[in-house]
Design an enzyme around this catalytic site. Sequence first.
Site, mmCIF file in Angstrom:
data_model
loop_
_atom_site.group_PDB
_atom_site.id
_atom_site.type_symbol
_atom_site.label_atom_id
_atom_site.label_comp_id
_atom_site.label_asym_id
_atom_site.label_seq_id
_atom_site.Cartn_x
_atom_site.Cartn_y
_atom_site.Cartn_z
ATOM 1 N N ARG A 156 19.881 -31.831 -17.024
ATOM 2 C CA ARG A 156 19.894 -32.802 -18.118
ATOM 3 C C ARG A 156 19.125 -32.182 -19.277
ATOM 4 N NH1 ARG A 156 18.283 -35.644 -13.438
ATOM 5 N NH2 ARG A 156 19.817 -37.204 -12.715
ATOM 6 N N LYS A 180 14.661 -37.590 -13.125
ATOM 7 C CA LYS A 180 14.451 -39.021 -13.327
ATOM 8 C C LYS A 180 13.449 -39.556 -12.317
ATOM 9 C CE LYS A 180 18.897 -40.270 -15.412
ATOM 10 N NZ LYS A 180 20.108 -41.124 -15.271
ATOM 11 N N HIS A 252 25.097 -32.860 -22.169
ATOM 12 C CA HIS A 252 25.402 -33.339 -20.816
ATOM 13 C C HIS A 252 26.745 -32.801 -20.325
ATOM 14 C CE1 HIS A 252 23.467 -35.949 -17.930
ATOM 15 N NE2 HIS A 252 24.641 -36.415 -17.557
ATOM 16 N N ARG A 255 26.314 -30.042 -17.961
ATOM 17 C CA ARG A 255 25.996 -30.519 -16.608
ATOM 18 C C ARG A 255 27.276 -30.956 -15.876
ATOM 19 N NH1 ARG A 255 21.726 -32.819 -13.514
ATOM 20 N NH2 ARG A 255 22.107 -34.923 -12.709
ATOM 21 N N HIS A 278 20.941 -35.962 -7.810
ATOM 22 C CA HIS A 278 21.439 -37.328 -7.694
ATOM 23 C C HIS A 278 20.846 -38.006 -6.468
ATOM 24 C CE1 HIS A 278 25.348 -36.573 -10.195
ATOM 25 N NE2 HIS A 278 24.309 -36.842 -10.944
ATOM 26 N N TYR A 287 32.789 -36.367 -9.748
ATOM 27 C CA TYR A 287 33.270 -35.014 -10.036
ATOM 28 C C TYR A 287 34.390 -34.596 -9.103
ATOM 29 C CZ TYR A 287 29.134 -34.910 -12.909
ATOM 30 O OH TYR A 287 28.193 -35.216 -13.862
#
Length: 309
Positions: A156, A180, A252, A255, A278, A287
């Site tokens: 990110r 995150k 992004h 990514r 994730h 994806y």
Amino acid sequence: MDIGQVPTMKAAIDQFLQFLTVERNAADLTVKSYREDLVALDEYLGQAYQRPADPAEITPLDLRGYVSAMHEAGYAKTSISRRLASLRTFFKFAQREGIAQNNPAKPLRNPRPDRKLPHFLSGDEIGQLLDAPPAGQTMGLRDRAILEVTYSAGLRVSEVVGMNSGDLDLTESIVRIRGKGRKERLAPLGSFAIAALRRWLKVRVLSPKEKQGPLAPVFTNKFGRRLTTRSVARMLEKYLKTTGLDLRTTPHTLRHSFATHLLDRGADIRSVQELLGHKSLVTTQIYTHVSTAGLKAVYERAHPRARVS
């Protein structure tokens, strides 16, 4: 209030809008939106009942029919969700005022929003973008290092600008990433990213105001201060214009491209989940849809009996 005092939806709507205007001091645009949503329901129910609708008679089944009618009419899921929110608020008011005995909109669920497939660049387009920054300029070396690292590790943009010198292990080709929720992970870096980083770090200058040593920012602006996410976005936009690549591309997108290219080349989805940081595999599975769409496109182009000519 006795239910018989407000026998029609029209009267109930007028009372609700007055409540919004006088007691809630709602904006004119908000009141207008509620009016349009509620009048649309009143018109639908009038046709269904063949008479003016009574708020006390409206059931969840009636509203499900209304939602179905909106789907058939081609309303976007976001529009349907907004209308349902208006109905919940209206019937909550009607129930409190004794106009309706319950809230028939409460049990209804919003339609599940469509998940848009993420935009990504092809391998050739990525190569074109990564070669765009001028190697003979200091900022060009920095920009190439940013793009290489972002794509190499699928980071990110906030993770890129938050990198410190102490996070890098160029010998082992890994970087510690704070993602995150302050969750840390180790991300591998490819040889191109390592080479670009080494070239940039040789010319990087730090402002006296920046922390030195392990806490020094890896990527800085021309004043030696830590780079911002907005600066990275502006930098990318500049190279998109010079290369003629899709202007929808954002930091992004690199990514997205990282994940898509790994899966296209046979990477295990659990490994890609770990690399992306994730928490849930569901987030990564988007994806696989991108990869499937790409495979179908190749199939339709290449297979002689894929489609009728």
